[in-house]
Design an enzyme around this catalytic site. Structure first.
Site, PDB file in Angstrom:
ATOM      1  N   GLY D 149       0.823  -1.200   0.000  1.00 20.98           N
ATOM      2  CA  GLY D 149       0.000   0.000   0.000  1.00 20.98           C
ATOM      3  C   GLY D 149       0.857   1.251   0.000  1.00 20.98           C
ATOM      4  O   GLY D 149       2.075   1.204   0.204  1.00 20.98           O
ATOM      5  N   CYS D 150       0.222   2.381  -0.233  1.00 21.05           N
ATOM      6  CA  CYS D 150       0.965   3.640  -0.350  1.00 21.05           C
ATOM      7  C   CYS D 150       1.544   4.061   0.997  1.00 21.05           C
ATOM      8  O   CYS D 150       2.745   4.308   1.116  1.00 21.05           O
ATOM      9  CB  CYS D 150       0.076   4.723  -0.954  1.00 21.05           C
ATOM     10  SG  CYS D 150      -1.549   4.887  -0.187  1.00 21.05           S
ATOM     11  N   TYR D 151       0.692   4.157   2.031  1.00 22.48           N
ATOM     12  CA  TYR D 151       1.227   4.516   3.346  1.00 22.48           C
ATOM     13  C   TYR D 151       2.273   3.507   3.806  1.00 22.48           C
ATOM     14  O   TYR D 151       3.342   3.900   4.310  1.00 22.48           O
ATOM     15  CB  TYR D 151       0.102   4.590   4.383  1.00 22.48           C
ATOM     16  CG  TYR D 151      -0.837   5.759   4.277  1.00 22.48           C
ATOM     17  CD1 TYR D 151      -0.363   7.067   4.249  1.00 22.48           C
ATOM     18  CD2 TYR D 151      -2.217   5.567   4.244  1.00 22.48           C
ATOM     19  CE1 TYR D 151      -1.240   8.145   4.190  1.00 22.48           C
ATOM     20  CE2 TYR D 151      -3.102   6.646   4.195  1.00 22.48           C
ATOM     21  CZ  TYR D 151      -2.607   7.928   4.166  1.00 22.48           C
ATOM     22  OH  TYR D 151      -3.468   8.984   4.125  1.00 22.48           O
ATOM     23  N   THR D 153       4.358   1.772   2.214  1.00 19.69           N
ATOM     24  CA  THR D 153       5.652   1.984   1.555  1.00 19.69           C
ATOM     25  C   THR D 153       6.411   3.141   2.198  1.00 19.69           C
ATOM     26  O   THR D 153       7.581   3.021   2.575  1.00 19.69           O
ATOM     27  CB  THR D 153       5.429   2.259   0.051  1.00 19.69           C
ATOM     28  OG1 THR D 153       4.818   1.110  -0.545  1.00 19.69           O
ATOM     29  CG2 THR D 153       6.737   2.572  -0.663  1.00 19.69           C
ATOM     30  N   ALA D 154       5.728   4.278   2.331  1.00 20.76           N
ATOM     31  CA  ALA D 154       6.402   5.463   2.878  1.00 20.76           C
ATOM     32  C   ALA D 154       6.837   5.242   4.319  1.00 20.76           C
ATOM     33  O   ALA D 154       7.918   5.676   4.728  1.00 20.76           O
ATOM     34  CB  ALA D 154       5.472   6.672   2.775  1.00 20.76           C
TER      35      ALA D 154
END
Lengths: 344, 344, 344, 344
Positions: D149-151, D153-154
């Site tokens: 997911g995007c969050y 990853t960050a």
């Protein structure tokens, strides 16, 4: 009619004072000063004021003119109020300073963060920190009020109920704060251009921001003990608004966090504790003097999260300044501050 | 206290009525209807209204309840006011319709553009077109007012002085108009998502928009003759505001275009003719009921350019509706409409 | 590998050249100059370039260094290319000027609009106007190319098919143009701040803009006769993009406007005539070198409306400059320019 | 040429795959499915793709068609890949799933957060979590990859160096995350309208978000022990970008945090550790597959702050999916991912 003057009226907090005071029934703005714009009518510079202040023009700062006022707002960079406040007070004019000049009680700390000698140490002991939710009685009798900074307002209002109830570890406070670009003022800086600041998000001053000592001072006073705060401000692609996301570590099993906040702010006209589970939006206070709060305890764990939103130019500056004026002059606290936020 | 109701209060013009009426000294909102949100408090849906309408909740539309009001605003899609207005008028309630139901005098034209039979042709002859700058006297005596559309307000106010002075060719009018996205309403459409409409600009409905016949009707009435208009609307990545750029071909050498406009609108409380050479910004009327105009004649040529800005939700809808109400009830025309625009 | 230099690389057209050339297989940027930033690495100033130009740093402008290049781009304010181009040409370096220095053929007109003497009149006759859709063959053999301005590109590409087919009155052209804020450059101006330019829309320079004579020159050349144009530019709250809405008065009953446009641009790699009824969005060309066009004839009347969108920094500046370079060096015209627009 | 298909191509991650793959030299998109848009050409729906995929049209999902591909991307809501992946794997087609279907190893946890039975538990043990910085070798041999997911990853890329070096308390991690609105997808929701989400900032899901268990799983695996994370996501008024601000409590006096990060990511093509003191902006990765990181230790205190930015649609979704494809097929890891971010 209370006669007021505004020193440094060309910036965003100056024009916001004018916008709000246009709706104040008991205040008349009789003077506004700006070295760079002397002679220009305010409605020429700010066309939203056309029809409201048609004869008011910027003038050179002049102690005699300002000393004729009942109160003077300083909407200036730091250092200016230091130079002029003493003279005005001597003339019987009350001073409401929106700059940082009288916010910190510790002179060496002020000098360290602002990089210059403090210009009016003799006035410091009578300056009242203008957060009405904490210092309302002192404000009523003040001649000189230091209006809190924008971040300090949002952060203190969010942490105060928890610290005063001794519910969180004062040594591990985190304030992750987000501001709209008016927080950077009206100066022409590349980083504030629409082409640079729009469609982007970033932190800044992660290693230290001038509002840190102010927040620390306020929270320590409230807690009556040392506190330790990590404060990271961020720039958000919008014009107005501050969102503070506050993290504390619970030191005791709380009874009812929602009730704690609701009770703490039960009588405050400008603090709105939202229902449990809420996520306040900054736009819900756009142009408005309210601070909206919500308190969460994710997963019923050890971390409590407070969400706090204000309009940086209103409750974070000019609106709070007028709230202070109302208190200082014995008026209803919400005069000039009644309009709902602009939404959408 | 004038008791008012709002039908269809969940959209942007409905909540804008609430925002503005919260500051109106002589009006009390006693009913607001919404089928989909019946039972929900307005402040729950619109947190900017917390502290303003704490007991007001949406209710099912009910003729008896609404018929108890002195006036009812329709902030609804077309067709709704057709169905309810007659009953309300019969009960002595005045009707201020923000929808398109009573704007066009020509029934077949209405039916062609709106794709359904006209639901109340018998009311049409008493409906007054609520552009106070043109129909103020009729509005004062009206029971049923059709509040102009947003584009029609901006375009008509810009062209009227030129057409009535017979200075431009009525057969070659061009209106290049730009609106913020609230012009598309609060419906959940992909094209109105921030991710779609932000950072982009486009025309739409270049081949025909429902506001075209309304503008044509108003300008033809004022000109007392046929007019021909090319109208191209555009979607702008902002929340509020309309900017109309109007082009006309001069038919005579004008004396003084600036003076023409200033004289024409000399006594209008909500039309501001800006100084020669100005370029009005939509933000100068954000949240405010003013239309600001500037007139240019580039290169001293044959083309006259009028720049006209309004807030589509205020002078283009809810503010103008309140201006009409003030006129209908013999109040000061600017009650509830005095606050300066929010800028920045 | 073609060695290129960039003079004035700190502005938006400079960094856009770097962004696009990073994907060009046959070009190597070997020098970039900036007086103010000499010594600073480009990736330090523009972090999006980290990993792409890790050793490239700004240097002082130096004729010997630049004269070593095969081609030099000027991404500078007007006046700079005047001073340096002659020397570079003499050294055998081709010059692609993104500034206005060589766009106008009429020296007095240039001097009137730019307020200073023309600095290189002797080079003017060999300068080729770099609009490939009109001057492709001349560009292939040019040593000195004047890259068109952003508005002139969007407006000319939209009007050319109609003027060359003699379908519209050349005396009544109107170009209502809207630009994103990068059109105003990277200079720190109050009017370009996010807090000023966001959530607002306005016209500017309604009485005359420097791109007017350039557009007039291009259209008159194409039409082979005088033309008359009213040009009103507007500032839109977005970073990139130009939308030109063009109005012409038909002089003959057109056969098929859609086919006219499709045929005219049938072989153009960077002009996209959209299907009948389309409304091109500026975001459909964000970061991309395409101009998308649509043609409308509202209500089958006498007015034809052309919608033309480009990215002001790409087809309106740096992308078109690279398209010119490709032509000048006999490369495929679309090298370095193949990536689709960023959407959403 | 590697033949790929995309299931669910109408959303933002689908069109982003198309945008990026248009630049991939070794991949050909041969099928794209969408029930709702079957028969529509992709370039009709996404005009930025005009000229790139002129014959590609959406088709009904069809296992035979998709089974003919070398690889299939799922850009779908959860549940879809569960239903189709097994069949595709049996046909020899590799699966790269951008949805949440195979991210969590714990089936009851998946079912609790997604509110439905897990549809393909038998595939779970061969699914590889597609974070190349952690699982590169496994990805190279995978048939089924779950793109993070995007969050997650960050957040993971920011915390990993600290957790693996055992420098911070795993029981007190805080991730304050901010996303652009494309994070909410292309569905037509009122809360995602420009008029609602622009000019505002808010937290959401403060009491629990579906990315929390995914982050926790990844960090616990890396730490080889339990971790405790408070994760608060926020909605930011911009199209693309995630900014994660990460807070950890140091458990040991660190040697050199900057060096720790630089060493950890020394060989990573898509992680950029910025110089000490940096504040990465989300726009520096707009349209680009890089994660930029900066590490701070404010006031030399006990709290370490990591700033981590990605483009949620690229490194947070489609770009990372292509990075995985490149690894799975033995290609250069950065094919199709080389273009610099679009800035400004």
């Amino acid at each position: 009619m209370i006669k007021v003057g505004i020193v440094g009226g060309t910036g965003y907090t100056g024009v916001e004072l004018l916008r709000l005071l246009a709706q104040h029934p008991d205040v008349s703005v009789e003077a506004i000063t700006s070295r760079s714009e002397a002679g220009v009518k305010v409605a020429e510079m700010y066309p939203n004021l056309r029809g409201h202040y048609d004869s008011l023009a910027f003038s050179e700062p002049d102690a005699a003119l300002l000393g004729d006022m009942d109160a003077v707002f300083f909407a200036t960079p730091h250092g200016v109020a230091h130079a002029l406040a003493g003279d005005l007070l001597a003339r019987g004019t009350r001073v409401i300073d929106l700059s940082a000049d009288f916010r910190l009680r510790d002179i060496p700390e002020w000098e360290a963060w602002y990089g210059q000698p403090h210009g009016a140490p003799e006035l410091l002991k009578e300056a009242v920190y203008g957060l009405p939710e904490v210092h309302r009685d002192a404000i009523k009798n003040a001649r000189l009020v230091a209006v809190p900074g924008c971040y300090p307002t949002a952060v203190q209002l969010g942490f105060l109920p928890l610290l005063q109830a001794d519910m969180i570890d004062p040594g591990q406070l985190i304030a992750d704060c987000k501001t709209g670009v008016t927080g950077a003022g009206r100066g022409a800086k590349v980083g504030s251009l629409l082409a640079e600041a729009s469609e982007s998000f970033k932190a800044y001053a992660a290693n230290g921001h001038r509002h840190l000592p102010e927040i620390r001072q306020g929270l320590a006073e409230a807690y009556k003990g040392d506190i330790n705060l990590t404060f990271v401000p961020h720039l958000t692609p919008m014009i107005r608004g501050i969102h503070a996301t506050l993290y504390g570590q619970l030191t005791a099993e709380p009874d009812d966090l929602q009730a704690l906040f609701e009770t703490y702010y039960a009588n405050e006209p400008f603090v709105d504790v939202m229902p449990a589970g809420s996520h306040p939006e900054t736009r819900s206070v756009k142009g408005n003097n309210t601070c909206r709060l919500a308190v969460h305890r994710p997963g019923n764990g050890n971390t409590v999260v407070v969400l706090s939103v204000i309009d940086n130019l209103v409750k974070g500056a000019s609106g709070q300044a007028i709230q202070n004026l109302n208190l200082m002059f014995g008026l209803d606290e919400n005069l000039g501050l009644k309009a709902p936020a602009l939404m959408p």
